[in-house]
Design a protein around this motif. Structure first.
Motif, short mmCIF file in Angstrom:
data_model
loop_
_atom_site.label_atom_id
_atom_site.label_comp_id
_atom_site.label_asym_id
_atom_site.label_seq_id
_atom_site.Cartn_x
_atom_site.Cartn_y
_atom_site.Cartn_z
N GLN A 38 0.84 -1.19 0.00
CA GLN A 38 0.00 0.00 0.00
C GLN A 38 0.88 1.25 0.00
OE1 GLN A 38 -2.22 -0.81 3.58
NE2 GLN A 38 -3.96 -1.63 2.44
N ASP A 39 0.27 2.38 -0.37
CA ASP A 39 1.02 3.62 -0.43
C ASP A 39 1.68 3.95 0.90
OD1 ASP A 39 0.04 3.83 -2.99
OD2 ASP A 39 -1.47 5.36 -2.50
N LEU A 40 2.94 4.37 0.85
CA LEU A 40 3.57 4.98 2.02
C LEU A 40 3.21 6.46 2.03
CD1 LEU A 40 7.13 3.36 1.91
CD2 LEU A 40 5.12 2.62 3.21
N THR A 41 2.82 6.98 3.19
CA THR A 41 2.28 8.33 3.25
C THR A 41 3.13 9.30 4.05
OG1 THR A 41 0.94 7.63 5.14
CG2 THR A 41 -0.10 7.54 2.97
N SER A 42 3.97 8.78 4.95
CA SER A 42 4.74 9.67 5.82
C SER A 42 5.91 8.90 6.43
CB SER A 42 3.84 10.23 6.93
OG SER A 42 4.54 11.11 7.78
N ASP A 47 15.47 9.43 16.04
CA ASP A 47 16.91 9.60 16.17
C ASP A 47 17.55 8.93 14.97
OD1 ASP A 47 17.15 6.77 16.76
OD2 ASP A 47 16.58 7.23 18.83
N SER A 48 18.87 8.78 14.99
CA SER A 48 19.56 8.27 13.81
C SER A 48 19.25 6.82 13.50
CB SER A 48 21.07 8.44 13.99
OG SER A 48 21.53 7.69 15.12
N LEU A 49 18.72 6.07 14.46
CA LEU A 49 18.42 4.65 14.25
C LEU A 49 16.93 4.36 14.11
CD1 LEU A 49 20.88 2.91 16.75
CD2 LEU A 49 21.11 3.12 14.26
N HIS A 50 16.10 5.04 14.88
CA HIS A 50 14.71 4.64 15.03
C HIS A 50 13.77 5.51 14.19
CE1 HIS A 50 16.75 3.13 18.66
NE2 HIS A 50 15.97 2.08 18.45
N GLY A 51 13.13 4.86 13.20
CA GLY A 51 12.22 5.55 12.32
C GLY A 51 10.87 4.88 12.26
N VAL A 52 9.87 5.66 11.84
CA VAL A 52 8.50 5.16 11.70
C VAL A 52 7.95 5.67 10.38
CG1 VAL A 52 6.15 5.28 12.61
CG2 VAL A 52 8.08 5.00 14.17
N ALA A 53 7.22 4.84 9.68
CA ALA A 53 6.54 5.23 8.44
C ALA A 53 5.09 4.78 8.53
CB ALA A 53 7.21 4.60 7.22
N THR A 54 4.21 5.50 7.83
CA THR A 54 2.79 5.15 7.79
C THR A 54 2.39 4.78 6.37
OG1 THR A 54 2.20 7.49 7.47
CG2 THR A 54 2.20 6.62 9.74
N SER A 55 1.32 3.98 6.29
CA SER A 55 0.86 3.53 4.98
C SER A 55 -0.63 3.25 5.04
CB SER A 55 1.61 2.26 4.55
OG SER A 55 1.22 1.16 5.36
N GLY A 56 -1.19 2.91 3.87
CA GLY A 56 -2.59 2.49 3.86
C GLY A 56 -3.29 2.81 2.57
N ALA A 57 -4.51 2.30 2.47
CA ALA A 57 -5.42 2.56 1.37
C ALA A 57 -6.76 2.94 1.97
CB ALA A 57 -5.57 1.34 0.47
N PRO A 58 -7.46 3.94 1.41
CA PRO A 58 -8.74 4.38 1.98
C PRO A 58 -9.73 3.23 2.13
CG PRO A 58 -7.99 5.93 0.31
CD PRO A 58 -7.07 4.75 0.23
#
Length: 319
Positions: A38-42, A47-58
């Protein structure tokens, strides 16, 4: 003495010349595999190691992805039943996610799970929390139905609701009490932390993203190709690039990120990926993003950056 019109014309010619250069490759650029299609949105890194991404479809579902190795590998952190639109972390390391169905999720530093803070009927497009007691969410569906919610004094409480005819898509605190929200032909400013808002006299684009690198210096990009800059805390905005009307967009910008007042990036549809090193006066196209992808978001930390795109595609670069 050269007239204002001539100076603006010459500046526009210089801008177009700068952006017509052959794309330059970053020092490192590669695609990172993620466990969703699904699309990645954000995307955001605490910090330099720990990241978060969001995704989804309506109306089909969404996911929060997490990385603990600087974005080189990703795993599904949390699954939800709706599309997620935005993630950010405050200075203390608290995380916030928002999306459809008025969803707001919250995570404390060091904890592996996300708490549901709010669920209602709006389509949250963006959020920004100064801290866990002060936050703003903005909403909209299509081009209309704009809403601003002031969250606090606790994460699960709504203090104030404002409604607008046009959709809103981005929001940013420049300091603890000054907030800017942008959307379809609207730039809004609050000097009291979101209790009240004033519409600024700027129109002509669907403004998608706003960011401040300091209390005084900020940038806005629009989907028709507009780029705006402020150096007085958002009281006035200089047009760096006039994108034209929404129906005849010149460049489909979706998101920007500045690492300093001078150096920043903008991404958008059809593989658009530009960099400036002089505060938005000149822009250089960067190579790497395929023309077949639409970039939804960019986050840069130091010399490393991550770009979230449609179709579950993530790209990493270093300069």
């Amino acid at each position: 003495m050269i007239s204002v019109r001539i100076r603006l014309f010459l500046a526009g010619i210089c801008f177009l010349a700068a952006c017509s250069k052959d794309p330059l490759p970053p020092g490192v650029f590669r695609e990172i595999q993620v466990p969703v299609s699904q699309d990645l949105t954000s995307v955001w890194f605490a910090d330099s190691l720990h990241g978060v991404a969001t995704s989804g479809a309506p109306w089909m579902g969404g996911a929060i992805l997490s990385s603990a190795d600087g974005g080189q590998s990703w795993k599904i952190d949390t699954l939800v039943n709706t599309r997620l639109e935005c993630v950010m972390f405050d200075a203390a390391g608290y995380g916030y996610v928002c999306g459809m169905d008025g969803l707001v999720l919250f995570r404390a530093p060091g904890l592996p799970w996300w708490y549901t803070a709010r669920v209602d009927y709006c389509w949250n497009r963006g959020c920004y929390f100064w801290d866990r007691r002060r936050g703003i969410t903005v909403a909209g569906e299509g081009f209309q139905g704009g809403q601003i919610r002031k969250i606090g004094p606790e994460i699960w409480l709504m203090d104030t609701l404002h409604t607008y005819p046009n959709a809103l898509s981005g929001v940013w605190y420049s300091d603890s009490t000054t907030v800017h929200a942008v959307g379809m032909g609207w730039i809004l400013r609050s000097d009291d932390g979101g209790n009240s808002w004033t519409r600024l006299n700027y129109t002509g684009d669907f403004y998608r993203s706003v960011q401040f690198v300091s209390p005084s210096t900020g940038y806005i990009c629009g989907y028709s190709g507009s780029l705006l800059k402020t150096t007085d805390g958002g009281r006035s905005w200089q047009t760096l690039r006039d994108g034209g009307s929404f129906g005849s967009k010149k460049q489909p910008f979706r998101a920007l990120w500045f690492v300093s007042a001078e150096k920043g990036y903008v991404v958008g549809d059809d593989g658009l990926f530009w960099r400036t090193e002089n505060g938005g006066v000149d822009w250089t196209p960067l190579a790497g993003l395929p023309e077949t992808v639409d970039a939804a978001d960019i986050f840069v930390l130091g010399r490393r950056g991550w770009i979230a795109c449609d179709g579950g595609r993530m790209f990493y670069f270093e300069e």
